[in-house]
Design a protein around this motif. Structure first.
Motif, mmCIF file in Angstrom:
data_model
loop_
_atom_site.group_PDB
_atom_site.id
_atom_site.type_symbol
_atom_site.label_atom_id
_atom_site.label_comp_id
_atom_site.label_asym_id
_atom_site.label_seq_id
_atom_site.Cartn_x
_atom_site.Cartn_y
_atom_site.Cartn_z
ATOM 1 N N TYR A 142 41.097 53.681 56.290
ATOM 2 C CA TYR A 142 42.468 53.440 56.729
ATOM 3 C C TYR A 142 43.048 54.695 57.374
ATOM 4 N N LEU A 143 42.801 55.817 56.751
ATOM 5 C CA LEU A 143 43.336 57.077 57.255
ATOM 6 C C LEU A 143 42.681 57.470 58.579
ATOM 7 N N LEU A 144 41.363 57.357 58.648
ATOM 8 C CA LEU A 144 40.645 57.736 59.860
ATOM 9 C C LEU A 144 41.045 56.854 61.037
ATOM 10 N N GLU A 145 41.252 55.580 60.785
ATOM 11 C CA GLU A 145 41.638 54.660 61.858
ATOM 12 C C GLU A 145 43.022 55.005 62.431
ATOM 13 N N ARG A 146 43.805 55.739 61.689
ATOM 14 C CA ARG A 146 45.149 56.109 62.137
ATOM 15 C C ARG A 146 45.230 57.567 62.569
ATOM 16 N N GLY A 147 44.085 58.118 62.894
ATOM 17 C CA GLY A 147 44.049 59.459 63.470
ATOM 18 C C GLY A 147 44.016 60.593 62.476
ATOM 19 N N GLY A 148 43.841 60.294 61.200
ATOM 20 C CA GLY A 148 43.781 61.348 60.200
ATOM 21 C C GLY A 148 42.421 62.028 60.162
ATOM 22 N N TYR A 149 42.376 63.157 59.482
ATOM 23 C CA TYR A 149 41.139 63.915 59.309
ATOM 24 C C TYR A 149 40.853 64.024 57.811
ATOM 25 N N VAL A 150 39.569 63.885 57.459
ATOM 26 C CA VAL A 150 39.154 64.017 56.064
ATOM 27 C C VAL A 150 38.080 65.092 55.998
ATOM 28 N N ARG A 151 38.330 66.108 55.178
ATOM 29 C CA ARG A 151 37.382 67.205 55.041
ATOM 30 C C ARG A 151 37.033 67.396 53.566
ATOM 31 N N THR A 152 35.805 67.122 53.202
ATOM 32 C CA THR A 152 35.314 67.418 51.871
ATOM 33 C C THR A 152 34.670 68.804 51.884
ATOM 34 N N LEU A 204 43.231 59.512 43.932
ATOM 35 C CA LEU A 204 44.034 58.341 44.257
ATOM 36 C C LEU A 204 45.441 58.725 44.703
ATOM 37 N N ALA A 205 46.038 59.731 44.091
ATOM 38 C CA ALA A 205 47.378 60.165 44.498
ATOM 39 C C ALA A 205 47.357 60.719 45.912
ATOM 40 N N GLY A 206 46.389 61.582 46.216
ATOM 41 C CA GLY A 206 46.296 62.157 47.539
ATOM 42 C C GLY A 206 45.990 61.117 48.598
ATOM 43 N N LEU A 207 45.100 60.182 48.300
ATOM 44 C CA LEU A 207 44.781 59.123 49.252
ATOM 45 C C LEU A 207 46.005 58.258 49.537
ATOM 46 N N THR A 208 46.780 57.965 48.493
ATOM 47 C CA THR A 208 47.998 57.167 48.676
ATOM 48 C C THR A 208 48.983 57.892 49.576
ATOM 49 N N ALA A 209 49.231 59.173 49.293
ATOM 50 C CA ALA A 209 50.166 59.951 50.103
ATOM 51 C C ALA A 209 49.693 60.036 51.548
ATOM 52 N N ALA A 210 48.398 60.250 51.742
ATOM 53 C CA ALA A 210 47.855 60.371 53.092
ATOM 54 C C ALA A 210 48.029 59.080 53.874
ATOM 55 N N CYS A 211 47.774 57.939 53.226
ATOM 56 C CA CYS A 211 47.946 56.653 53.906
ATOM 57 C C CYS A 211 49.418 56.407 54.241
ATOM 58 N N ASP A 212 50.309 56.735 53.314
ATOM 59 C CA ASP A 212 51.749 56.575 53.578
ATOM 60 C C ASP A 212 52.183 57.413 54.772
ATOM 61 N N LEU A 213 51.737 58.652 54.819
ATOM 62 C CA LEU A 213 52.131 59.539 55.909
ATOM 63 C C LEU A 213 51.579 59.054 57.243
ATOM 64 N N SER A 214 50.345 58.578 57.230
ATOM 65 C CA SER A 214 49.766 58.077 58.475
ATOM 66 C C SER A 214 50.505 56.841 58.962
ATOM 67 N N ASP A 215 51.041 56.048 58.031
ATOM 68 C CA ASP A 215 51.851 54.891 58.426
ATOM 69 C C ASP A 215 53.090 55.309 59.194
ATOM 70 N N ARG A 216 53.587 56.516 58.948
ATOM 71 C CA ARG A 216 54.791 57.017 59.609
ATOM 72 C C ARG A 216 54.473 57.817 60.869
#
Length: 445
Positions: A222-232, A12-24
């Motif tokens: 939310y992250l993917l829609e803003r151009g982020g990448y998710v790697r498990t 949850l902490a990482g997802l929150t930070a990632a969404c915040d950064l993508s907002d910027r």
């Protein structure tokens, strides 16, 4: 080109930070070692049920977590009470209730405590006196962190009955430890923030969606829609300083980034972060861990109409019961979860033994369950559900900023001022993302 930031850890902490950064406008790569996101808050499928790994609740005072759900479009996935009401079972169908009125704080709880049948009248007066003294303590006072909550309660007239009937009822659920093991500073933070400072702060919210649908999957989307990448399945082996940025080393490649949010557990953070970041493995190791165990029972037919209830029976191993029927997608019968915090005694108990203990106890607390067959009985265990929130905790929790600009820490184990909760995790993610934005200049390296 926008700055590139790695977020290490998909809880949850990482997802929150990632969404915040993508907002910027930051280009984000989220790296998660496991094959799923969610960290300590996730869901899985079992025999047609959607099961959360643990029962999580929130309060109205959990403003940052609720704001995250608003951003993700899932705020309606929380059943939030209009007014605090906590049913308390005492056995054999008997019970009590702790509730608030519509009055201002702290008078909003006065009538509820005065009528709280789980305690004799003389003990209710004891509670009033301690609560009045608690209001004048500052949770940020370092001296409080060196004391246990139980020691302070004992010096303020509390006895075994008030500990069991009220203080531990809340402290164990909020801090994952008994009052005798809890930091006074964290206990003051919980009781003041949730119960004493604002009238509506303790209104209880229970997820009406599985955790993965509530915040895990929506945050990934939310992250993917803003151009982020998710790697498990992408464990980070080392982080090295490279100019003003960093090199992230995985098993078979290296990624160069302008900043890093380290949102993994403390032991992993200490292992892979550069020595110059200033993380002390021995110090972080002293945070320790505390487990939570959940006992899951699916009955053939409904056995209670309560959405949740606590118990203060001195002989009962049960702490909290939650109705998960609708959340899990069950069409018939009733699915109950017994949530056990500070669950060291149950951590390695075989499932068959737990069945012999908890089914009769549920029938005692919920008489309608007596004789009702169950379809499923299973157990989930989180060995490291939280850190050990005892005296000395505040001195061990690191701040979000490390000694290396551009490398920030996130996680409910960091110095948020909150206990190890979903709210604390979200707040830590915001703090870490803010530091990274400052470092990269609002989105540009």
């Amino acid at each position: 080109m926008s700055a590139h930031v790695a977020v290490v850890g998909g809880g949850l902490a990482g997802l929150t930070a990632a969404c915040d950064l993508s907002d910027r406008g930051v280009r984000v790569t989220l790296l998660e070692a496991r094959n799923r996101l969610g960290g300590a808050t996730f869901s899985f499928q079992r025999d047609g049920l959607t099961v959360d790994n643990g029962q999580h609740v929130l309060l109205r005072c959990c403003t940052e977590y609720r704001a995250l759900l608003e951003k993700l479009g899932t705020a309606d996935g929380i059943d939030l009470q209009r007014r605090f009401r906590m049913p308390v079972l005492t056995g054999g169908g008997a019970g009590a209730e702790l509730a608030r009125t519509g009055g201002p704080a702290p008078l909003h709880l006065a009538a509820g405590i005065a009528r709280y049948a789980a305690l004799p009248v003389t003990d209710r007066i004891r509670v009033f006196r301690a609560a009045a003294a608690l209001r004048f303590l500052d949770p940020a006072d370092p001296a409080l962190d060196r004391l246990s909550f139980a020691d302070w309660l004992g010096r303020h007239g509390q006895n075994d009955a008030t500990l069991r009937g009220l203080w531990n009822l809340i402290a164990v659920a909020a801090l994952n430890c008994d009052a005798s093991e809890a930091s006074l500073a964290l206990a003051v933070m919980v009781f003041r923030t949730a119960l004493l400072d604002r009238a509506d702060a303790a209104d209880i919210g229970v997820p009406a969606l599985p955790l993965s649908e509530l915040h895990v999957d929506p945050a990934e989307k939310y992250l993917l829609e803003r151009g982020g990448y998710v790697r498990t399945r992408s464990p980070v082996r080392a982080i090295r300083r490279q100019g003003r940025g960093f090199t992230i080393r995985l098993d078979d490649e290296a990624i160069d980034v302008d900043g890093v949010v380290m949102a993994a557990p403390p032991d992993a953070a200490a292992l892979v972060c550069p020595r110059e970041a200033g993380l002390d493995p021995d110090r972080l190791g002293k945070l320790g861990a505390a487990p939570i165990v959940n006992v899951h029972v699916v009955y053939e037919r409904p056995v209670t109409d309560l959405p949740f209830a606590a118990t203060v029976s001195p002989s009962s191993p049960v702490q909290w019961i939650f109705d998960r029927t609708g959340v899990a997608g069950l069409d018939s019968g009733q699915y109950l979860t017994v949530s056990l915090s500070a669950a060291h005694r149950w951590l390695d108990t075989p499932v068959a033994e737990l069945r012999e203990i908890f089914l009769p106890e549920l029938a005692r607390l919920l008489p309608a369950a007596a004789g009702v067959p169950h379809r499923q009985f299973f157990v989930t265990r989180e060995r490291r559900a939280t850190f050990r929130q005892g005296p000395g905790t505040a001195a061990l929790r690191p701040r979000a900023a490390t000694r290396l600009p551009g490398l920030a820490l996130a996680g409910s184990w960091t110095a948020t001022g909150w206990p190890d909760t979903m709210e604390g995790a979200v707040r830590s993610g915001h703090q870490a993302a803010g530091l990274i934005v400052e470092h990269i200049g609002g989105g540009s390296p």
